[in-house]
Write a protein that holds these residues in place. Structure first.
Motif, short mmCIF file in Angstrom:
data_model
loop_
_atom_site.label_atom_id
_atom_site.label_comp_id
_atom_site.label_asym_id
_atom_site.label_seq_id
_atom_site.Cartn_x
_atom_site.Cartn_y
_atom_site.Cartn_z
N PRO A 32 10.00 3.33 0.15
CA PRO A 32 9.31 4.57 0.52
C PRO A 32 10.27 5.71 0.87
CG PRO A 32 8.24 2.70 1.54
CD PRO A 32 9.50 2.19 0.92
N ALA A 33 11.42 5.39 1.50
CA ALA A 33 12.39 6.44 1.80
C ALA A 33 12.94 7.04 0.52
CB ALA A 33 13.51 5.87 2.66
N ALA A 34 13.24 6.18 -0.47
CA ALA A 34 13.73 6.70 -1.76
C ALA A 34 12.66 7.55 -2.45
CB ALA A 34 14.16 5.53 -2.65
N MET A 35 11.40 7.12 -2.38
CA MET A 35 10.31 7.91 -2.98
C MET A 35 10.19 9.27 -2.30
SD MET A 35 7.27 5.12 -3.55
CE MET A 35 7.37 3.88 -4.84
N ALA A 65 11.81 10.84 4.85
CA ALA A 65 12.82 10.07 4.11
C ALA A 65 13.96 9.64 5.02
CB ALA A 65 13.34 10.90 2.94
N GLY A 66 14.45 10.55 5.85
CA GLY A 66 15.55 10.20 6.75
C GLY A 66 15.15 9.18 7.79
N VAL A 67 13.94 9.34 8.37
CA VAL A 67 13.50 8.40 9.40
C VAL A 67 13.31 7.01 8.81
CG1 VAL A 67 11.60 7.82 10.95
CG2 VAL A 67 12.45 10.16 10.85
N LEU A 68 12.70 6.90 7.64
CA LEU A 68 12.48 5.59 7.02
C LEU A 68 13.81 4.92 6.66
CD1 LEU A 68 9.41 6.37 4.74
CD2 LEU A 68 9.44 4.97 6.81
N ALA A 69 14.76 5.71 6.17
CA ALA A 69 16.07 5.13 5.83
C ALA A 69 16.78 4.64 7.09
CB ALA A 69 16.92 6.17 5.10
N TYR A 74 0.83 -1.20 0.00
CA TYR A 74 0.00 0.00 0.00
C TYR A 74 0.86 1.25 0.00
CZ TYR A 74 -4.37 -2.50 1.03
OH TYR A 74 -5.46 -3.30 0.96
N VAL A 75 1.88 1.27 0.86
CA VAL A 75 2.73 2.44 0.95
C VAL A 75 3.45 2.69 -0.38
CG1 VAL A 75 4.77 3.40 2.09
CG2 VAL A 75 3.02 2.24 3.44
N MET A 76 3.96 1.64 -1.01
CA MET A 76 4.65 1.82 -2.29
C MET A 76 3.69 2.31 -3.38
SD MET A 76 7.43 -1.26 -2.63
CE MET A 76 6.20 -2.56 -2.59
N VAL A 77 2.49 1.72 -3.43
CA VAL A 77 1.53 2.12 -4.48
C VAL A 77 1.07 3.55 -4.25
CG1 VAL A 77 -0.78 1.67 -5.37
CG2 VAL A 77 0.80 -0.22 -4.98
N TRP A 78 0.74 3.89 -3.02
CA TRP A 78 0.31 5.26 -2.74
C TRP A 78 1.45 6.25 -2.98
CZ3 TRP A 78 -2.36 3.88 2.54
CH2 TRP A 78 -3.53 3.15 2.27
N GLY A 79 2.69 5.86 -2.63
CA GLY A 79 3.82 6.73 -2.90
C GLY A 79 4.04 6.93 -4.39
N ALA A 80 3.91 5.86 -5.18
CA ALA A 80 4.04 6.00 -6.63
C ALA A 80 2.94 6.89 -7.19
CB ALA A 80 4.00 4.62 -7.28
N PHE A 81 1.72 6.75 -6.67
CA PHE A 81 0.62 7.61 -7.12
C PHE A 81 0.92 9.07 -6.78
CE2 PHE A 81 -3.47 9.70 -6.71
CZ PHE A 81 -4.16 9.24 -7.81
N LEU A 109 0.27 12.03 1.89
CA LEU A 109 -0.02 11.97 3.31
C LEU A 109 -0.44 10.57 3.74
CD1 LEU A 109 -0.30 13.68 5.90
CD2 LEU A 109 -2.68 14.08 5.25
N PHE A 110 -1.24 9.91 2.90
CA PHE A 110 -1.62 8.52 3.20
C PHE A 110 -0.38 7.63 3.27
CE2 PHE A 110 -5.99 9.58 2.20
CZ PHE A 110 -6.71 8.71 3.01
N ALA A 111 0.53 7.78 2.29
CA ALA A 111 1.70 6.91 2.23
C ALA A 111 2.64 7.16 3.42
CB ALA A 111 2.44 7.14 0.92
N VAL A 112 2.96 8.44 3.68
CA VAL A 112 3.88 8.76 4.77
C VAL A 112 3.25 8.42 6.11
CG1 VAL A 112 5.05 10.66 5.94
CG2 VAL A 112 5.09 10.52 3.45
N GLY A 113 1.98 8.72 6.28
CA GLY A 113 1.32 8.40 7.54
C GLY A 113 1.30 6.92 7.83
N THR A 114 0.98 6.11 6.81
CA THR A 114 0.96 4.66 7.02
C THR A 114 2.36 4.14 7.33
OG1 THR A 114 -0.90 4.48 5.49
CG2 THR A 114 0.32 2.46 5.97
N ALA A 115 3.36 4.66 6.62
CA ALA A 115 4.72 4.18 6.83
C ALA A 115 5.25 4.54 8.22
CB ALA A 115 5.64 4.74 5.75
N LEU A 116 5.04 5.78 8.63
CA LEU A 116 5.61 6.23 9.91
C LEU A 116 4.79 5.76 11.10
CD1 LEU A 116 6.72 9.89 9.05
CD2 LEU A 116 8.12 7.82 9.16
#
Length: 866
Positions: free
Chosen positions: A723-726, A751-755, A652-659, A684-691
């Motif tokens: 997601p960090a690269a996105m 990006a920094g936190v995910l990496a 989900y995070v990758m697809v929403w990030g690509a969108f 916001l959906f992608a970052v919120g879900t990831a973090l």
């Protein structure tokens, strides 16, 4: 004899004293008004003398009024001897009369209102009560027989009415009060004769009540609205008070119709519109009372309701003919009367279970009348839509009532009723379209009537598993509209409004053809048909330049969005057996393509709000399409489940990030506000879900998850590294597009936190592949590995910061290096032993020296080096 004498004296006192007082009051009021008028006239003469003083002039000279003098002023007073004498008399009047107008104005206040109005009505009520108390007293004492009591009450009423006729030339308000009291006394005598003493039969009482009401209405024409209201109330209440052991429905509602017709006739003649609300309320109350108590006579009740509706139209016809913009009370009464009587017919048919044809016939007659009123009275044009609405309400309530009560009902009868009413209103609107003031409205009403009745019939009968080819029926219904559109095309240049009507007929053809697709396939294709209809309507609107057609696009767009985004039954639709290439792709994909086609036509019309809304709908459907495809990959058999696995959330995070990246790229190219908000919301959906979910709540360290056995190519890469690269890529693309600096800073931090989380969890995965060890425990080489990896990561951030001149990257790298320093001195110093401790401190020291050299070599301090 003594008792009889006392009674006669009492009657003389009761009758004579109020009459004498009222006559005296009337005469006094008349003299007072005459005195006030004379005083006002004298004051006017004085003002005219002051404004135009007399001046001597030769007898042979003739003077004309000055040019600037208003035409309403009389000529100079010197021109007329009679005027001169009047001025002399006015001049001789005492000065005290000059203040008379002010005194008269002062008297017209609360005292005048109380004395000339309130006292009059209180006196009328007192007279009526006096008659009641006198009859009561005679009953208690047993002085008079019932016949004498009734006759005296009737004589009292007639006497008051006769007195009103005598007083009317002197004071009409007093006369109105007396007439109202007389009418009340007559009704009291009639009710006493029937309800208390049973002196006359109920049939005769009904005739007497009708005659009395007619007499009272006639009296009201001379004495005002209050008498008419009293006559109406007494007439409508008479059947309830008289009563009957075996009610005769035709006689009852015929009598009520006569009372209503008489009252509405008075309204038409005198314009007493408040009485119309009483007639409507009385008709509704008697109809509801019949539904609650009686069981037969439905045709007569339906005829009564239809007649009341027609009488209201007839009553207001005179006023409607006088002005193109009638008063609001007239318009409100027509709307309320037609709507109220229509709903009464609906209730009557549903109560009867739709068995008798009389109710359906009355509904058809009512609808035909509404159509006629809307066609030939443009002020009530939109009221014509009430007819098919009532038909649909009747059919739907009939079906719902019979099915919920588990009562048998005839499906064929329902189908024929729906077909007849839909055809009647569709054909009627089409016939009334020609040369109408607004042909487009009638064309739209024709299409709506046919389509709504057809869809209701399909919805009700679809569960019966009949062999009805609904798709072919829908195509067949499109044929007459196609023929009508072809004929109307020849009149386009000669009939005003024909272009708009042509557009609605063409839209109707598209509606029925689009409906045929899902009806022949299955329910999941209905929304797709609506999207195709949107494209067709947009094309017609752009080609013919029809504003009304663009409004239809708003409704179709809303239907598509609601059914494809907010409809939970989408999760129950059959997907098929092929992953990705399933119904979700075809259904949503075709709908998106149809909206894109419609958007191209809308841009030709430069309708920016509708175009923006369509772009937003396309973006939203694309987002939902991608989300549902991910869901179908992981939970094909339970699409509506509330939980999700670690890998499903990662996808989900990758697809929403690509969108989000795609929307940001579009916004970067075309400065599109819709694309910009699509990037913000999906990002916001992608970052919120990831973090929040993947890092804080459902981290593999806290919640067991299967991320794979490979060291790097595992689920951690998809959940955190990609997601960090996105996020880092989005941070680069945001320049010149995203004006919100706080948003840009948040993306960089994400990006920094995910990496950082990714490299940390990779170390944990290397030493604990299945994340079986609870908590954050680590020791030995694993503890050193965290320091080493974090140090490399911090150095890499510093290097990128130096290379790109990015203060954000440098500050993040410096912060991470500081964290490593603290870890080495606070954790590694106690947790590592022997050679690992030495290597840890050697590595950290060498790294710090190198960083110090880099900062001195590529320093960013603006002060010169010493």
């Amino acid at each position: 004899m003594d008792y009889l004498l006392l009674i006669l004296l009492g009657l003389a006192w009761a009758l004579g004293t109020p009459v004498v007082a009222l006559v005296a009051l009337a005469r006094t009021s008349g003299l007072r008004d005459q005195n006030a008028r004379l005083t006002a006239e004298v004051a006017a003469l004085r003002r005219q003398i002051a404004e135009h003083p007399p001046s001597p002039a030769p007898a042979e000279a003739t003077t004309a009024p000055p040019a600037e003098e208003p035409a309403s002023l009389p000529p100079p007073f010197v021109a007329e001897p009679a005027a001169e004498s009047a001025m002399e008399e006015a001049a001789a009047l005492p000065p005290a009369l000059e203040a008379a107008p002010d005194a008269v104005a002062a008297k017209v206040g609360w005292e005048q209102r109380l004395g000339a109005r309130a006292f009059v009505w209180v006196g009328a009520v007192t007279l009526a009560l006096a008659a009641i108390f006198l009859v009561r007293y005679s009953i208690d004492e047993g002085y008079l027989s019932p016949e004498v009591r009734v006759i005296l009450a009737a004589l009292f009423g007639f006497g008051l009415i006769a007195g009103a006729e005598r007083v009317r030339p002197r004071d009409d308000r007093v006369a109105q009060a007396m007439a109202a009291a007389g009418v009340a006394a007559l009704y009291g005598a009639l009710f006493a004769a029937v309800a208390l003493y049973g002196m006359i039969s109920r049939v005769a009482a009904g005739g007497g009540a009708a005659a009395l009401t007619a007499f009272a209405i006639g009296v009201s024409l001379r004495h005002g609205i209050f008498v008419a209201a009293l006559a109406f109330v007494g007439g409508f209440a008479s059947p309830a008070i008289i009563g009957s052991e075996e009610p005769n429905v035709p006689v009852l509602f015929g009598y009520l119709l006569a009372i209503g017709a008489g009252t509405l006739g008075v309204i038409r003649y005198r314009g007493w519109w408040p009485l119309g609300w009483g007639v409507l309320a009385g008709a509704a109350l008697w109809t509801v009372f019949w539904m609650a108590t009686a069981g037969d006579g439905l045709p007569w009740v339906c005829a009564f309701v239809v007649a009341v509706a027609g009488l209201f139209v007839w009553t207001t016809g005179k006023r409607l003919g006088e002005s193109d913009n009638p008063p609001i009370e007239v318009v409100a009464q027509v709307w309320t009367a037609l709507a109220g009587t229509g709903f009464l017919l609906v209730a009557l048919i549903v109560r009867d279970g739709g068995q008798q044809d009389a109710g359906w016939l009355a509904l058809a007659v009512h609808g035909t009348g509404v159509y006629a009123l809307g066609r030939w009275t443009p002020r009530f044009q939109y009221q014509a839509a009430l007819a098919p609405a009532l038909s649909l309400a009747t059919l739907a309530l009939w079906w719902a009532t019979m099915s919920s009560a588990s009562l048998g009902w005839d499906a064929d009868r329902f189908a024929w009723r729906a077909l007849l009413f839909g055809g009647l209103y569709a054909a009627g609107a089409f016939a009334l379209m020609w040369n109408a003031a607004r042909p487009g409205f009638w064309a739209a009403l024709s299409v709506a009537a046919a389509l709504t009745h057809f869809l209701l019939c399909w919805y009700v009968l679809r569960s019966l598993k009949t062999a009805m080819p609904w798709g072919l029926v829908s195509v067949g219904l499109a044929a007459p509209f196609l023929v009508g559109a072809e004929r109307l095309a020849h009149w386009r240049q000669r009939m005003p409004g024909a272009t708009e009507a042509l557009g609605f007929l063409a839209a109707g053809v598209a509606f029925f053809i689009a409906a045929a697709i899902p009806l022949e396939l299955s329910r999941e294709w209905i929304t797709v048909a609506y999207a195709i209809e949107f494209a067709a309507v947009a094309a017609i609107a752009a080609t013919l330049d029809l504003v009304a057609m663009r409004r239809i696009c708003w409704g179709l767009l809303a239907v598509v969005v609601v059914r494809f985004v907010l409809n939970p039954r989408v999760l129950d639709y059959p997907l098929g057996v092929t992953p990705v290439f399933n119904w979700i792709l075809w259904g949503y994909g075709i709908a998106i393509a149809a909206l894109v086609v419609g958007l191209r036509y809308l841009r030709r019309m430069r309708d920016e709000p509708l175009g923006r809304a369509t772009e937003a709908a396309i973006a939203l459907l694309a987002f939902v399409l991608a989300t549902l495809e991910v869901r179908s990959l992981f939970r094909r058999d339970s699409m509506d489940a509330v939980d999700a696995s670690f890998m499903e959330r990662a996808v989900y995070v990758m697809v929403w990030g690509a969108f989000a990246l795609a929307a940001l790229w579009i916004a970067r190219r075309g400065r599109d506000i819709v694309a910009l908000w699509a990037w913000r919301i999906s990002g916001l959906f992608a970052v919120g879900t990831a973090l929040i979910v993947q890092v804080l709540i459902a981290n593999p360290v806290f919640v067991s998850a299967d991320v794979g056995e490979l060291p790097i190519l595992n689920g951690l890469l998809a959940a955190y590294a990609i997601p960090a690269a996105m996020a880092a890529m989005a941070r680069r693309w945001m320049a010149g597009v995203e004006s919100d600096k706080a948003f840009a800073m948040a993306v960089a931090m994400a990006a920094g936190v995910l990496a950082f989380v990714y490299v940390s969890l990779e170390v944990r995965h290397f030493f604990d592949p299945d994340f079986g060890r609870p908590g954050l425990q680590a020791e030995g080489v694993e503890l050193y590995a965290y320091s080493f990896v974090w140090l490399l990561f911090g150095v890499a951030l510093l290097a990128f910061g130096f290379a790109r001149g990015s203060a954000v990257l440098r500050h993040a790298g410096m912060a991470l290096v500081c964290i490593v320093v603290l870890k080495v001195f606070l954790v590694d110093l106690a947790g590592l032993q022997g050679l690992l401790r030495v290597i840890s401190f050697l590595g950290l020291g060498a790294a710090l020296l190198g960083l110090g050299f880099a900062y001195r070599r590529f320093g960013f301090d603006s002060t010169p080096q010493q």
